[in-house]
Enzyme design. Structure first.
Site, short mmCIF file in Angstrom:
data_model
loop_
_atom_site.label_atom_id
_atom_site.label_comp_id
_atom_site.label_asym_id
_atom_site.label_seq_id
_atom_site.Cartn_x
_atom_site.Cartn_y
_atom_site.Cartn_z
N ASP A 1 -8.38 -4.02 -12.52
CA ASP A 1 -7.56 -5.17 -12.17
C ASP A 1 -8.46 -6.21 -11.49
O ASP A 1 -9.58 -5.90 -11.07
CB ASP A 1 -6.46 -4.70 -11.22
CG ASP A 1 -5.62 -5.84 -10.68
OD1 ASP A 1 -5.13 -6.65 -11.50
OD2 ASP A 1 -5.45 -5.93 -9.45
N ASP B 1 -7.12 -9.47 -9.20
CA ASP B 1 -6.64 -9.92 -7.90
C ASP B 1 -6.32 -8.74 -6.99
O ASP B 1 -5.54 -7.86 -7.35
CB ASP B 1 -5.40 -10.81 -8.07
CG ASP B 1 -5.73 -12.11 -8.77
OD1 ASP B 1 -6.56 -12.86 -8.24
OD2 ASP B 1 -5.17 -12.37 -9.85
N SER C 1 -3.29 -9.65 -14.93
CA SER C 1 -2.09 -10.44 -15.25
C SER C 1 -2.39 -11.93 -15.28
O SER C 1 -1.51 -12.71 -15.64
CB SER C 1 -0.98 -10.14 -14.24
OG SER C 1 -0.54 -8.80 -14.35
N LYS D 1 2.47 -6.06 -16.50
CA LYS D 1 2.55 -4.90 -15.60
C LYS D 1 3.86 -5.02 -14.83
O LYS D 1 4.25 -6.13 -14.47
CB LYS D 1 1.38 -4.92 -14.61
CG LYS D 1 -0.01 -4.83 -15.24
CD LYS D 1 -1.10 -5.04 -14.16
CE LYS D 1 -2.48 -5.10 -14.78
NZ LYS D 1 -3.53 -5.37 -13.76
N ASP E 1 -4.54 -2.53 -7.02
CA ASP E 1 -4.12 -2.72 -5.63
C ASP E 1 -2.61 -2.81 -5.48
O ASP E 1 -2.10 -2.66 -4.36
CB ASP E 1 -4.72 -4.02 -5.08
CG ASP E 1 -4.05 -5.25 -5.66
OD1 ASP E 1 -3.48 -6.04 -4.89
OD2 ASP E 1 -4.08 -5.42 -6.90
#
Length: 222
Positions: free
Chosen positions: A18, A20, A114, A145, A170
């Site tokens: 991922d 962010d 995303s 997601k 996260d």
């Protein structure tokens, strides 16, 4: 945070990352953009922030305003992506991210985010991080997601069975997506610890990667 205290060794054939909250700390700009959106719609900003991490914007809006037409959410999503791409103030690398990415050179890994391609490019550049060659961004998937589509697509593009992949995430949405894809999950940061990943670390300084002789990736988590 209940971090991993005993060294753990995980073996994989690919890592799916991922962006962010995992490689890049973009909380400052996410807060600015979403708090403005919450104010425009008369919503409690604190409650909005509990929803938005890890999802594409339109999917967060659908949860927050369930009766709103989807085309309005998609239009808002496009505007907000443009705002976020232009605003990189306060965007920095997660501690250990530069070294972690450097250790993955030549090993199978992909970015699964995303964000769209423009936002991913802007944020990684602002944080001083190089983009992985394989990327699954918002344009690449039909579902946000916590749907596992992004991670499954990342595994497919790398030619690796999902069970042989490890996800770094996260957020609640991201961790659920990784689990739904049949993958193990390393949680990064305080948000991750709330959602029971396989192991959790405060940042990427606690992770070391080595290539094994059989072509697998050995991941040392402490």
């Amino acid at each position: 945070m209940t971090v991993t205290t005993v060294p753990t060794v995980l073996t994989a054939r690919a890592l799916l990352l991922d962006m962010d909250g995992t490689l890049v700390n973009s909380d400052a700009v996410v807060e600015r953009v979403w708090r403005r959106w919450a104010e425009r719609h008369g919503l409690d900003a604190g409650e909005v922030m509990k929803v938005v991490h890890g999802r594409q914007g339109y999917a967060s809006m659908a949860l927050l305003l369930p009766d709103r037409p989807v085309e309005h959410n998609l239009a808002d999503n496009a505007r907000m992506l443009a705002e976020e791409t232009a605003d990189t103030e306060g965007v920095v690398a997660i501690p250990g991210a530069p070294e972690f990415l450097a250790s993955l050179r030549g090993l199978p890994h992909a970015l699964v985010t995303s964000a769209d391609e423009a936002l991913a490019t802007a944020r990684m550049a602002a944080a001083g991080l190089g983009l992985p060659d394989v990327r699954v961004t918002a344009e690449s998937v039909g579902a946000s997601k916590p749907d596992p589509e992004g991670f499954l697509k990342g595994a497919a593009e790398l030619g690796v069975d999902p069970a042989d992949c490890i996800v770094f995430e996260d957020s609640a949405a991201g961790i659920l997506a990784g689990r739904s894809a049949g993958m193990r999950v390393v949680g990064v940061g305080p948000r991750a610890d709330l959602h029971e990943p396989d192991v959790v670390v405060p940042d990427l300084t606690r992770v070391r990667v080595e290539a094994a002789a059989d072509g697998t990736i050995e991941l040392y988590v402490r």
